[in-house]
Design a protein around this motif. Structure first.
Motif, mmCIF file in Angstrom:
data_model
loop_
_atom_site.group_PDB
_atom_site.id
_atom_site.type_symbol
_atom_site.label_atom_id
_atom_site.label_comp_id
_atom_site.label_asym_id
_atom_site.label_seq_id
_atom_site.Cartn_x
_atom_site.Cartn_y
_atom_site.Cartn_z
ATOM 1 N N MET A 170 20.959 31.695 -36.555
ATOM 2 C CA MET A 170 21.365 31.146 -35.258
ATOM 3 C C MET A 170 21.629 29.641 -35.361
ATOM 4 O O MET A 170 22.563 29.122 -34.743
ATOM 5 C CB MET A 170 20.300 31.428 -34.198
ATOM 6 N N TYR A 171 20.821 28.949 -36.153
ATOM 7 C CA TYR A 171 21.059 27.523 -36.381
ATOM 8 C C TYR A 171 22.424 27.312 -37.043
ATOM 9 O O TYR A 171 23.182 26.405 -36.675
ATOM 10 C CB TYR A 171 19.965 26.933 -37.271
ATOM 11 N N GLN A 172 22.735 28.138 -38.044
ATOM 12 C CA GLN A 172 24.036 28.029 -38.701
ATOM 13 C C GLN A 172 25.167 28.240 -37.699
ATOM 14 O O GLN A 172 26.185 27.530 -37.726
ATOM 15 C CB GLN A 172 24.137 29.053 -39.829
ATOM 16 N N LEU A 173 24.987 29.219 -36.818
ATOM 17 C CA LEU A 173 25.984 29.504 -35.792
ATOM 18 C C LEU A 173 26.212 28.290 -34.902
ATOM 19 O O LEU A 173 27.354 27.868 -34.668
ATOM 20 C CB LEU A 173 25.527 30.702 -34.961
ATOM 21 N N PRO A 189 8.737 36.885 -34.453
ATOM 22 C CA PRO A 189 8.196 38.206 -34.788
ATOM 23 C C PRO A 189 8.920 39.310 -34.023
ATOM 24 O O PRO A 189 9.316 39.127 -32.877
ATOM 25 C CB PRO A 189 6.734 38.093 -34.343
ATOM 26 N N GLY A 190 9.098 40.448 -34.678
ATOM 27 C CA GLY A 190 9.741 41.578 -34.012
ATOM 28 C C GLY A 190 11.170 41.313 -33.599
ATOM 29 O O GLY A 190 11.623 41.820 -32.578
ATOM 30 N N TRP A 191 11.902 40.556 -34.414
ATOM 31 C CA TRP A 191 13.277 40.180 -34.046
ATOM 32 C C TRP A 191 14.151 41.396 -33.792
ATOM 33 O O TRP A 191 15.079 41.352 -32.967
ATOM 34 C CB TRP A 191 13.889 39.328 -35.163
ATOM 35 N N GLU A 192 13.860 42.510 -34.464
ATOM 36 C CA GLU A 192 14.682 43.699 -34.285
ATOM 37 C C GLU A 192 14.651 44.216 -32.849
ATOM 38 O O GLU A 192 15.533 44.977 -32.424
ATOM 39 C CB GLU A 192 14.230 44.802 -35.251
ATOM 40 N N ASP A 193 13.631 43.801 -32.084
ATOM 41 C CA ASP A 193 13.565 44.164 -30.665
ATOM 42 C C ASP A 193 14.340 43.132 -29.854
ATOM 43 O O ASP A 193 13.790 42.392 -29.040
ATOM 44 C CB ASP A 193 12.104 44.223 -30.211
ATOM 45 N N SER A 194 15.641 43.050 -30.096
ATOM 46 C CA SER A 194 16.517 42.124 -29.387
ATOM 47 C C SER A 194 17.938 42.654 -29.507
ATOM 48 O O SER A 194 18.223 43.524 -30.338
ATOM 49 C CB SER A 194 16.436 40.713 -29.998
ATOM 50 N N THR A 195 18.835 42.118 -28.700
ATOM 51 C CA THR A 195 20.217 42.589 -28.763
ATOM 52 C C THR A 195 20.828 42.321 -30.125
ATOM 53 O O THR A 195 21.449 43.195 -30.733
ATOM 54 C CB THR A 195 21.056 41.903 -27.668
ATOM 55 N N MET A 196 20.666 41.096 -30.643
ATOM 56 C CA MET A 196 21.230 40.775 -31.948
ATOM 57 C C MET A 196 20.549 41.566 -33.061
ATOM 58 O O MET A 196 21.188 41.950 -34.050
ATOM 59 C CB MET A 196 21.136 39.274 -32.220
ATOM 60 N N ALA A 213 28.610 37.355 -22.913
ATOM 61 C CA ALA A 213 27.453 36.792 -23.599
ATOM 62 C C ALA A 213 27.288 37.370 -25.002
ATOM 63 O O ALA A 213 27.401 36.658 -26.001
ATOM 64 C CB ALA A 213 26.195 37.033 -22.771
ATOM 65 N N PHE A 214 27.033 38.673 -25.092
ATOM 66 C CA PHE A 214 26.773 39.282 -26.395
ATOM 67 C C PHE A 214 27.995 39.217 -27.304
ATOM 68 O O PHE A 214 27.916 38.802 -28.455
ATOM 69 C CB PHE A 214 26.354 40.748 -26.237
ATOM 70 N N ARG A 215 29.131 39.651 -26.782
ATOM 71 C CA ARG A 215 30.303 39.804 -27.639
ATOM 72 C C ARG A 215 30.918 38.464 -28.039
ATOM 73 O O ARG A 215 31.568 38.357 -29.074
ATOM 74 C CB ARG A 215 31.359 40.675 -26.950
ATOM 75 N N ARG A 216 30.706 37.428 -27.226
ATOM 76 C CA ARG A 216 31.220 36.103 -27.583
ATOM 77 C C ARG A 216 30.531 35.567 -28.829
ATOM 78 O O ARG A 216 31.096 34.772 -29.580
ATOM 79 C CB ARG A 216 31.050 35.151 -26.399
ATOM 80 N N HIS A 250 31.062 35.970 -34.535
ATOM 81 C CA HIS A 250 30.697 34.794 -35.330
ATOM 82 C C HIS A 250 29.436 35.035 -36.151
ATOM 83 O O HIS A 250 29.372 34.681 -37.327
ATOM 84 C CB HIS A 250 30.518 33.589 -34.419
ATOM 85 N N ILE A 251 28.417 35.648 -35.519
ATOM 86 C CA ILE A 251 27.171 35.873 -36.252
ATOM 87 C C ILE A 251 27.364 36.952 -37.307
ATOM 88 O O ILE A 251 26.766 36.894 -38.391
ATOM 89 C CB ILE A 251 26.015 36.220 -35.286
#
Length: 326
Positions: free
Chosen positions: A153-156, A188-195, A125-128, A132-133
């Protein structure tokens, strides 16, 4: 062409007559009426609704113009795409309540991250997505360009580089539906995510600049402009799944415009529904009832409001099914 009332909607009409069930129908009818009168609707996504595959119904809501903007956590932004490209590698554990600490540690060592009964496969999931991102981030920085997290993410998605990895019907990805519509999203708070964590690691290593991804303050500035443009006529409704930052960040734009920018020409939120299991008396935003939001200038005294004390993974698809006439 769909029937005026599909099987699910008919079942709800006949059986959901009292208590929480009746509120589900009331809220669905209120949502529907708000749209019929020309109002717009924001949906906020907290929790792990993407991992719960809400996209099966939410993507259809997006394609049918039943949602005008989404506020979501960074986790929901990315986890819908993870499910899109790694679904067959997910692992379900129905007896998750019986797991020991050693069982959990074994899952970690096998690169599974558990969300209740569902384990997200880290490698697939993450590494796939990561390579690209990473390229998209670095290409933007090289050009001196900056975008919001959801725009990257839209661009991806729209680049097509992930298509060979699709493992579900793409019509069930709400992020893909949103990208194709260029639906407004605030995260909001996007930094609190895997990406978000991965991006931060590149900043720490000196491979990217922090400002290559636009900030939460910039999201709020953008949202204030969007809200001011649409908070007239029938106004904007707010359909809140869970609580937390995805809900409160978006909702507080109304009092900010009125109290801090002295805009007295804009409507407060004109429909409100929250699906929650949080307890009111704990002092949490997630548990506060609609009346409390009136005191903060978020809802008006006559805003139609509904609280459904239940499981959002059950209730949200039912309400969406009602609106879609399934």
């Amino acid at each position: 062409m769909k029937e005026e009332n599909g099987a699910i909607r008919t079942f709800m009409s006949q059986n959901y007559l009292h208590f929480n069930a009746a509120t589900v129908v009331d809220a669905a009818q209120g949502y529907e009426q708000h749209l019929l009168e020309g109002g717009k609707m924001l949906i906020s996504l907290a929790g792990a609704m993407s991992t719960a595959e809400l996209g099966i119904s939410l993507a259809e809501m997006i394609r049918n113009d039943k949602v005008d903007i989404i506020s979501c956590t960074g986790a929901n932004l990315e986890e819908d795409i993870m499910n899109l490209v790694a679904h067959s590698h997910y692992k379900r554990i129905p007896n998750y309540r019986d797991l020991t600490p050693q069982d959990e540690y074994d899952l970690l060592n096998n690169k599974y991250n558990r969300v209740t009964d569902t384990c997200i496969p880290e490698e697939e999931a993450f590494r796939r997505i990561q390579s690209h991102i990473e390229k998209i981030w670095k290409d933007a920085e090289a050009k001196g360009e900056r975008y919001f997290p959801h725009q990257y993410m839209y661009q991806l998605l729209l680049s097509g580089v992930l298509e060979e990895h699709y493992e579900i019907d793409p019509k069930n990805s709400w992020m893909l539906a949103a990208a194709e519509k260029n639906l407004p999203i605030v995260v909001p708070g996007w930094e609190d995510s895997t990406m978000g964590n991965i991006f931060a690691s590149y900043v720490i290593k000196g491979e990217l600049q922090a400002n290559t991804v636009k900030s939460g303050i910039e999201y709020m500035v953008w949202l204030a402009d969007w809200y001011a443009t649409h908070a007239n006529g029938k106004g904007i409704g707010f359909f809140q799944i869970g609580g937390g930052i995805a809900g409160d960040f978006a909702m507080c734009v109304a009092p900010m415009l009125e109290q801090d920018l002295e805009r007295d020409d804009l409507l407060k939120w004109r429909y409100y529904c929250q699906i929650t299991d949080s307890t009111t008396s704990y002092g949490s935003y997630s548990g506060c009832i609609p009346n409390e939001k009136i005191t903060w200038g978020k809802l008006d005294v006559d805003t139609p409001s509904y609280v459904i004390e239940s499981d959002a993974t059950i209730v949200a698809p039912l309400i969406f099914a009602w609106i879609l006439k399934w």
